[in-house]
Motif scaffolding. Structure first.
Motif, short mmCIF file in Angstrom:
data_model
loop_
_atom_site.label_atom_id
_atom_site.label_comp_id
_atom_site.label_asym_id
_atom_site.label_seq_id
_atom_site.Cartn_x
_atom_site.Cartn_y
_atom_site.Cartn_z
N MET A 1 0.81 -1.22 0.00
CA MET A 1 0.00 0.00 0.00
C MET A 1 0.85 1.28 0.00
SD MET A 1 -2.85 -1.31 -0.41
CE MET A 1 -3.84 0.17 -0.39
N VAL A 2 2.15 1.12 -0.03
CA VAL A 2 3.04 2.29 -0.04
C VAL A 2 2.88 3.04 -1.36
CG1 VAL A 2 5.45 3.06 -0.04
CG2 VAL A 2 4.70 1.25 1.53
N GLU A 3 2.60 4.33 -1.26
CA GLU A 3 2.51 5.17 -2.45
C GLU A 3 3.76 6.04 -2.52
OE1 GLU A 3 -1.19 7.28 -2.78
OE2 GLU A 3 -2.36 5.44 -2.47
N ALA A 4 4.25 6.23 -3.72
CA ALA A 4 5.48 6.99 -3.91
C ALA A 4 5.36 7.89 -5.13
CB ALA A 4 6.66 6.03 -4.08
N GLU A 5 6.09 8.98 -5.09
CA GLU A 5 6.20 9.87 -6.24
C GLU A 5 7.61 9.76 -6.81
OE1 GLU A 5 5.40 13.91 -5.14
OE2 GLU A 5 3.24 13.59 -5.17
N ILE A 6 7.66 9.61 -8.10
CA ILE A 6 8.94 9.64 -8.82
C ILE A 6 8.90 10.91 -9.65
CG2 ILE A 6 10.39 8.48 -10.52
CD1 ILE A 6 8.96 5.84 -9.60
N VAL A 7 9.78 11.83 -9.33
CA VAL A 7 9.81 13.12 -10.03
C VAL A 7 11.06 13.15 -10.89
CG1 VAL A 7 9.83 15.62 -9.76
CG2 VAL A 7 8.59 14.20 -8.10
N LEU A 8 10.85 13.36 -12.18
CA LEU A 8 11.98 13.40 -13.12
C LEU A 8 12.84 14.63 -12.90
CD1 LEU A 8 10.24 12.30 -16.45
CD2 LEU A 8 11.29 10.88 -14.68
N ASP A 9 14.12 14.49 -13.16
CA ASP A 9 15.07 15.58 -13.05
C ASP A 9 14.76 16.62 -14.14
OD1 ASP A 9 17.27 17.27 -13.11
OD2 ASP A 9 18.75 15.66 -13.26
N PRO A 10 14.35 17.84 -13.76
CA PRO A 10 13.97 18.84 -14.76
C PRO A 10 15.13 19.30 -15.65
CG PRO A 10 14.02 19.82 -12.56
CD PRO A 10 14.25 18.34 -12.39
N ALA A 11 16.35 19.07 -15.22
CA ALA A 11 17.50 19.43 -16.06
C ALA A 11 17.66 18.46 -17.23
CB ALA A 11 18.78 19.45 -15.22
N ARG A 12 17.04 17.28 -17.12
CA ARG A 12 17.19 16.26 -18.16
C ARG A 12 15.89 15.94 -18.90
NH1 ARG A 12 19.57 11.04 -16.11
NH2 ARG A 12 19.80 10.70 -18.33
N PHE A 13 14.74 16.13 -18.23
CA PHE A 13 13.47 15.67 -18.79
C PHE A 13 12.38 16.72 -18.64
CE2 PHE A 13 15.68 11.96 -17.00
CZ PHE A 13 15.80 11.17 -18.13
N ASP A 14 11.44 16.67 -19.58
CA ASP A 14 10.21 17.44 -19.41
C ASP A 14 9.04 16.45 -19.43
OD1 ASP A 14 9.64 16.84 -22.12
OD2 ASP A 14 10.37 18.79 -22.81
N ALA A 15 7.82 16.94 -19.41
CA ALA A 15 6.65 16.08 -19.31
C ALA A 15 6.53 15.09 -20.48
CB ALA A 15 5.39 16.93 -19.22
N GLU A 16 7.13 15.40 -21.61
CA GLU A 16 7.05 14.48 -22.75
C GLU A 16 7.67 13.12 -22.45
OE1 GLU A 16 8.56 16.09 -26.37
OE2 GLU A 16 6.90 17.50 -26.58
N ILE B 1 9.96 -0.28 -12.12
CA ILE B 1 10.84 0.77 -11.65
C ILE B 1 12.20 0.14 -11.33
CG2 ILE B 1 11.16 2.64 -9.99
CD1 ILE B 1 8.57 2.84 -11.77
N ILE B 2 13.22 0.63 -11.99
CA ILE B 2 14.58 0.13 -11.79
C ILE B 2 15.30 1.20 -10.97
CG2 ILE B 2 16.72 -0.60 -12.90
CD1 ILE B 2 14.88 -1.20 -15.40
N PHE B 3 15.88 0.78 -9.85
CA PHE B 3 16.47 1.75 -8.93
C PHE B 3 17.79 1.25 -8.38
CE2 PHE B 3 13.29 -0.83 -6.81
CZ PHE B 3 13.92 -1.28 -5.66
N LEU B 4 18.48 2.13 -7.68
CA LEU B 4 19.80 1.83 -7.13
C LEU B 4 19.72 1.72 -5.62
CD1 LEU B 4 22.84 1.59 -7.83
CD2 LEU B 4 23.00 4.04 -7.37
N PHE B 5 20.18 0.59 -5.08
CA PHE B 5 20.30 0.43 -3.63
C PHE B 5 21.53 1.24 -3.19
CE2 PHE B 5 18.11 -3.72 -4.52
CZ PHE B 5 16.97 -3.48 -3.76
N ASP B 6 21.38 2.54 -3.13
CA ASP B 6 22.53 3.43 -2.90
C ASP B 6 23.00 3.47 -1.46
OD1 ASP B 6 20.12 4.78 -2.25
OD2 ASP B 6 21.13 6.71 -2.40
N VAL C 1 13.24 2.91 -0.35
CA VAL C 1 13.10 3.97 0.64
C VAL C 1 13.14 5.34 -0.02
CG1 VAL C 1 14.02 2.56 2.51
CG2 VAL C 1 15.58 3.96 1.18
N ASP C 2 12.56 6.32 0.65
CA ASP C 2 12.48 7.68 0.14
C ASP C 2 13.88 8.19 -0.22
OD1 ASP C 2 11.24 10.11 -0.53
OD2 ASP C 2 11.60 10.92 1.47
N GLY C 3 14.00 8.77 -1.40
CA GLY C 3 15.27 9.32 -1.86
C GLY C 3 16.11 8.37 -2.68
#
Length: 136
Positions: free
Chosen positions: A8-23, A36-41, A101-103
């Motif tokens: 039930m966890v909801e998350a927002e993924i916000v694109l980097d505006p320096a690289r992407f726009d809404a398109e 969603i592919i992510f990095l266990f940083d 996790v967040d971030g």
């Protein structure tokens, strides 16, 4: 356990505006799910596994190689989760069921297409079904 109840966890993924726009997200809202592919940083070098271990440290489960499980202590530190798409607004993707996790840095977003689903039956050992019992 600390790695359960992600469903039930909801998350927002916000694109980097320096690289992407809404398109970059145009048309994604027509899909029900995204991978969603992510990095266990946050996994320190000393915690990375390259051999076999008991998943979640449970001695009642067999020792299996790191590539036969989906733990975060992977040599490549790459995670993958299939999430439900809740909305797409501009450069923001809202999803449900992201087990990061967040971030956490997102590396890529791919729509789930039935043509890429497994062709044929999916087999897995009993411990793998058991580990997922309360995950979502």
């Amino acid at each position: 356990m600390e790695d359960d109840d992600w469903g039930m966890v909801e998350a927002e993924i916000v694109l980097d505006p320096a690289r992407f726009d809404a398109e970059a997200l145009a048309g994604l809202d027509a899909f029900s799910h995204a991978e969603i592919i992510f990095l266990f940083d946050r996994v320190p070098d000393g915690k990375v596994e390259t051999g076999a271990r008991h998943p979640r440290g449970r001695k009642d489960w067999p020792r299996v190689g790191i590539f036969a499980q989906r733990g975060k202590n992977r040599p490549n530190r790459i995670g993958l989760t299939t999430c439900e798409i809740l909305s797409v607004e501009g450069t923001c993707l809202r999803v449900r069921g992201l087990d990061a996790v967040d971030g956490t840095p997102v590396l890529d977003i791919k729509p789930v297409m039935s043509g890429f689903s497994p062709r044929g039956a999916v087999c897995e050992p009993d411990w793998a079904r058991e580990i997922m019992a309360d995950y979502w």
